[in-house]
Design a protein around this motif. Sequence first.
Motif, PDB file in Angstrom:
ATOM      1  N   ALA A 158       0.873  -1.179   0.000  1.00  0.00           N
ATOM      2  CA  ALA A 158       0.000   0.000   0.000  1.00  0.00           C
ATOM      3  C   ALA A 158       0.906   1.223   0.000  1.00  0.00           C
ATOM      4  O   ALA A 158       2.099   1.122  -0.313  1.00  0.00           O
ATOM      5  N   ARG A 159       0.346   2.382   0.352  1.00  0.00           N
ATOM      6  CA  ARG A 159       1.125   3.621   0.463  1.00  0.00           C
ATOM      7  C   ARG A 159       0.825   4.242   1.825  1.00  0.00           C
ATOM      8  O   ARG A 159      -0.262   4.053   2.377  1.00  0.00           O
ATOM      9  N   ASP A 162      -2.311   6.125   2.413  1.00  0.00           N
ATOM     10  CA  ASP A 162      -3.546   5.359   2.595  1.00  0.00           C
ATOM     11  C   ASP A 162      -3.898   5.160   4.072  1.00  0.00           C
ATOM     12  O   ASP A 162      -5.026   4.788   4.392  1.00  0.00           O
ATOM     13  N   PRO A 165      -6.722   7.913   5.614  1.00  0.00           N
ATOM     14  CA  PRO A 165      -8.094   7.625   5.203  1.00  0.00           C
ATOM     15  C   PRO A 165      -8.633   6.320   5.795  1.00  0.00           C
ATOM     16  O   PRO A 165      -9.814   6.235   6.141  1.00  0.00           O
ATOM     17  N   THR A 166      -7.753   5.307   5.930  1.00  0.00           N
ATOM     18  CA  THR A 166      -8.201   4.026   6.490  1.00  0.00           C
ATOM     19  C   THR A 166      -8.551   4.176   7.969  1.00  0.00           C
ATOM     20  O   THR A 166      -9.576   3.666   8.438  1.00  0.00           O
ATOM     21  N   ASP A 187      -5.066  12.193  -1.320  1.00  0.00           N
ATOM     22  CA  ASP A 187      -4.204  11.388  -2.188  1.00  0.00           C
ATOM     23  C   ASP A 187      -4.324   9.908  -1.860  1.00  0.00           C
ATOM     24  O   ASP A 187      -4.172   9.054  -2.737  1.00  0.00           O
ATOM     25  N   GLY A 188      -4.581   9.598  -0.595  1.00  0.00           N
ATOM     26  CA  GLY A 188      -4.688   8.214  -0.168  1.00  0.00           C
ATOM     27  C   GLY A 188      -6.099   7.682  -0.322  1.00  0.00           C
ATOM     28  O   GLY A 188      -7.063   8.412  -0.580  1.00  0.00           O
ATOM     29  N   ARG A 189      -6.213   6.353  -0.171  1.00  0.00           N
ATOM     30  CA  ARG A 189      -7.506   5.678  -0.295  1.00  0.00           C
ATOM     31  C   ARG A 189      -7.695   4.729   0.879  1.00  0.00           C
ATOM     32  O   ARG A 189      -6.724   4.291   1.517  1.00  0.00           O
ATOM     33  N   VAL A 190      -8.930   4.399   1.173  1.00  0.00           N
ATOM     34  CA  VAL A 190      -9.234   3.438   2.228  1.00  0.00           C
ATOM     35  C   VAL A 190      -8.836   2.048   1.756  1.00  0.00           C
ATOM     36  O   VAL A 190      -9.162   1.635   0.636  1.00  0.00           O
ATOM     37  N   LEU A 191      -8.148   1.296   2.608  1.00  0.00           N
ATOM     38  CA  LEU A 191      -7.675  -0.045   2.251  1.00  0.00           C
ATOM     39  C   LEU A 191      -8.790  -1.067   2.465  1.00  0.00           C
ATOM     40  O   LEU A 191      -8.718  -1.969   3.302  1.00  0.00           O
ATOM     41  N   ALA A 245       4.121  -0.305   3.193  1.00  0.00           N
ATOM     42  CA  ALA A 245       3.483   0.905   2.684  1.00  0.00           C
ATOM     43  C   ALA A 245       4.569   1.846   2.202  1.00  0.00           C
ATOM     44  O   ALA A 245       5.511   2.141   2.926  1.00  0.00           O
ATOM     45  N   GLY A 263      -3.282  12.175   4.928  1.00  0.00           N
ATOM     46  CA  GLY A 263      -3.689  11.453   3.726  1.00  0.00           C
ATOM     47  C   GLY A 263      -3.282  12.129   2.440  1.00  0.00           C
ATOM     48  O   GLY A 263      -3.772  11.749   1.363  1.00  0.00           O
TER      49      GLY A 263
END
Length: 497
Positions: A158-159, A162, A165-166, A187-191, A245, A263
């Motif tokens: 992942a990054r 992320d 947001p998670t 920029d990040g997303r929920v894992l 990450a 994020g």
Amino acid sequence: MSRDAVITALCAPSLAAVVDLVLWVEPGEDGQSVAHAANHLGRVRLHPGGRHELLDGTDPIASEDPMAFLPYERELAGEGPRVSTDNAYPYAAERVLSFFSDADRSPDVAVVHTPRHFFPDEGGHRGEHGSLDVIQSRAPLVLSGAGVRRRGAVHEHARLVDVGPTLAHLAGVPSADLVDGAGDALDGRVLTAYLDDVPDGQQRRVVGILWDGAHCSDLLHLAEAGELPGVARLIERGVALRGGAVAQFPSVTLTNHTSILTGVGPGRHGVLGNVYFDRATGERVVPNDETTWHRSAEWLHGHARTVFEMVNDHVAPRQTPRTASVDEAIDRGADYATMQLIRASGNSRGAGGLGDQLPDPHSSPFIGDPAHLEDGYFRWGVQVDDLGLQQMLQLWADPAGAPVLTWWANVVTDAGHHGGGPRSAMARDALRQADRRLVAFLDHLDALGVADEVTFLLTADHGFEGADESVTGSWRPALDALGIAYRDEGPGLIYLL
């Protein structure tokens, strides 16, 4: 013309032992910035998604594979001096473009040290990080507990952007509110691939844990060998990413603490490094210092939004603290924060002025080899982390009043890896003692009967590689010879004056 001269000088073969890459951006045909990388081998134009345009010689970034040097045996076998074409640089364009997108704070050129460069006279250590490369950018990532799918160790990544947001999602922040202060997407997303399907906005109690500088693959290796039973408990009840990450560039502490907890990348949150220059104010900013950590929120851009602020917007204010930040510099919005206590003290030395308030490191029940206390940073890390555990136990003394989101930063792991390098006795002692504190906290939750109701996320802010004390030198004489006025912050962030 000055920038071109600087780039040419830094790409001289005579500096190949210390200069891994030179990075900068230029306007593209559409007016948008385009990332570039160069070294003594050649030059390349980098595009998001991994597309490269070779401009001269050999592409210095031959791979962007975030899973390079895995399994761990490959990292061990590939250790040692290596040219950039034998390395990997994940998300190169995306990270470089973020780093150079701040008009006031981004440098004109960034210099990436070679993995083995040893530069103690300019702030370097036996263990190093900061690079764009995969090992220094690979932080561990473990998800565990309530709402997490039990998958064990998986060959995925992942990054770090992320993580925020998670955490927010797990704490009940609706998807529509996972935005910055200007309303723009993070920029990040929920894992979600590792989480149970739950209604949007469903709230859990979440504990995020950061072991500063913890080496991803060695952490998993020690957990699998039974030497980190706390981490093993988390993995047994969740998932660990072998690719960890990917940190933002530069892979340094305050840049990535901020990226984790907002994020977004450094060009959006404004913390460009552990030290950088702000053209708008003419100020040399040094956020990563014990005298300034409590001021870190001052350097966040106004449109940056912390995970504490996101969660507090969706938790009833009658529950206090809704959010807690333990031993973390980037604490803006947290109801309880260690740095709040330091700010309230009015001590100009910040965390360095805690003095007698810190526990005696020699009586700590968590250290392994007392000889490591001779290292001042390691000794201080033991004190800070013992105090951090005390705060965690107090915050969770009564589960009914525990925060919805608790963030717990640990520092001794960074001290151990800097002092001895990855896989050294000091680094592994630091990992083991951090794990003992984790076990103490997990046992506390078990005794309260609430461990199964909590979601955990364990990560770090960057990885580490070992420097080679025979690989020395500096690029500054080459720049000085140009007769061009410049600042070199970091070192590695070149500002032309």
